[in-house]
Design a protein around this motif. Structure first.
Motif, PDB file in Angstrom:
ATOM      1  N   GLU A 162      -0.721   9.030   7.011  1.00 46.30           N
ATOM      2  CA  GLU A 162      -1.600   8.160   7.516  1.00 46.30           C
ATOM      3  C   GLU A 162      -2.831   8.082   6.606  1.00 46.30           C
ATOM      4  O   GLU A 162      -3.349   9.099   6.321  1.00 46.30           O
ATOM      5  CB  GLU A 162      -1.826   8.243   8.865  1.00 46.30           C
ATOM      6  CG  GLU A 162      -0.456   7.976   9.856  1.00 46.30           C
ATOM      7  CD  GLU A 162      -0.988   8.120  11.312  1.00 46.30           C
ATOM      8  OE1 GLU A 162      -2.175   8.048  11.659  1.00 46.30           O
ATOM      9  OE2 GLU A 162      -0.268   8.482  12.174  1.00 46.30           O
ATOM     10  N   ASP A 185      -6.349   5.086   6.216  1.00 45.17           N
ATOM     11  CA  ASP A 185      -7.023   3.858   5.826  1.00 45.17           C
ATOM     12  C   ASP A 185      -7.009   3.040   4.670  1.00 45.17           C
ATOM     13  O   ASP A 185      -6.996   2.161   4.653  1.00 45.17           O
ATOM     14  CB  ASP A 185      -8.433   3.945   6.542  1.00 45.17           C
ATOM     15  CG  ASP A 185      -8.468   4.564   8.008  1.00 45.17           C
ATOM     16  OD1 ASP A 185      -7.515   4.217   8.727  1.00 45.17           O
ATOM     17  OD2 ASP A 185      -9.388   5.033   8.611  1.00 45.17           O
ATOM     18  N   ASP A 186      -6.990   3.959   3.638  1.00 41.40           N
ATOM     19  CA  ASP A 186      -7.342   3.168   2.146  1.00 41.40           C
ATOM     20  C   ASP A 186      -5.934   3.563   1.361  1.00 41.40           C
ATOM     21  O   ASP A 186      -5.769   4.759   1.092  1.00 41.40           O
ATOM     22  CB  ASP A 186      -8.423   3.894   1.565  1.00 41.40           C
ATOM     23  CG  ASP A 186      -8.777   3.430   0.331  1.00 41.40           C
ATOM     24  OD1 ASP A 186      -8.040   2.535  -0.252  1.00 41.40           O
ATOM     25  OD2 ASP A 186      -9.965   3.897  -0.257  1.00 41.40           O
TER      26      ASP A 186
END
Length: 97
Positions: A51, A53-54
């Motif tokens: 996981e 975000d970027d």
């Protein structure tokens, strides 16, 4: 965002280079959150569920090991979300005359 990463050893991997990859792995600290990290029982690679975000964070985690492994990185979504998207798509297709 979730990613599934798979890897296999490059064909030119030698015993010495495999030992070097393990040395690097021992010092490596991933930037992404690994929620699953698995080695294949045949010794020919592995899988991770990550996981981040970027996507650049995933690239950063993979980059040190590119000399030894070929990677495939797949962005994924939960199956319930996939089913909802597929249902919406089917409804749209049915509405087109």
């Amino acid at each position: 965002m979730k990613y599934v990463v798979s890897w296999v050893p490059r064909p030119n991997t030698t015993e010495e280079s495999a030992a070097r990859s393990l040395q690097v792995f021992g010092k490596w600290t991933p930037a992404a959150t690994f929620t699953g990290f698995y080695g294949r029982v045949d010794g020919q690679g592995g899988f991770a569920v990550i996981e981040a975000d970027d996507p650049a964070v995933v690239a950063k985690d993979v980059a040190p090991f590119v000399p030894w492994f070929e990677f495939a990185v797949y962005p994924v979504i939960d199956i319930a979300d996939t089913a909802a998207i597929d249902t919406e798509a089917m409804e749209f297709l049915a509405s087109v005359t």
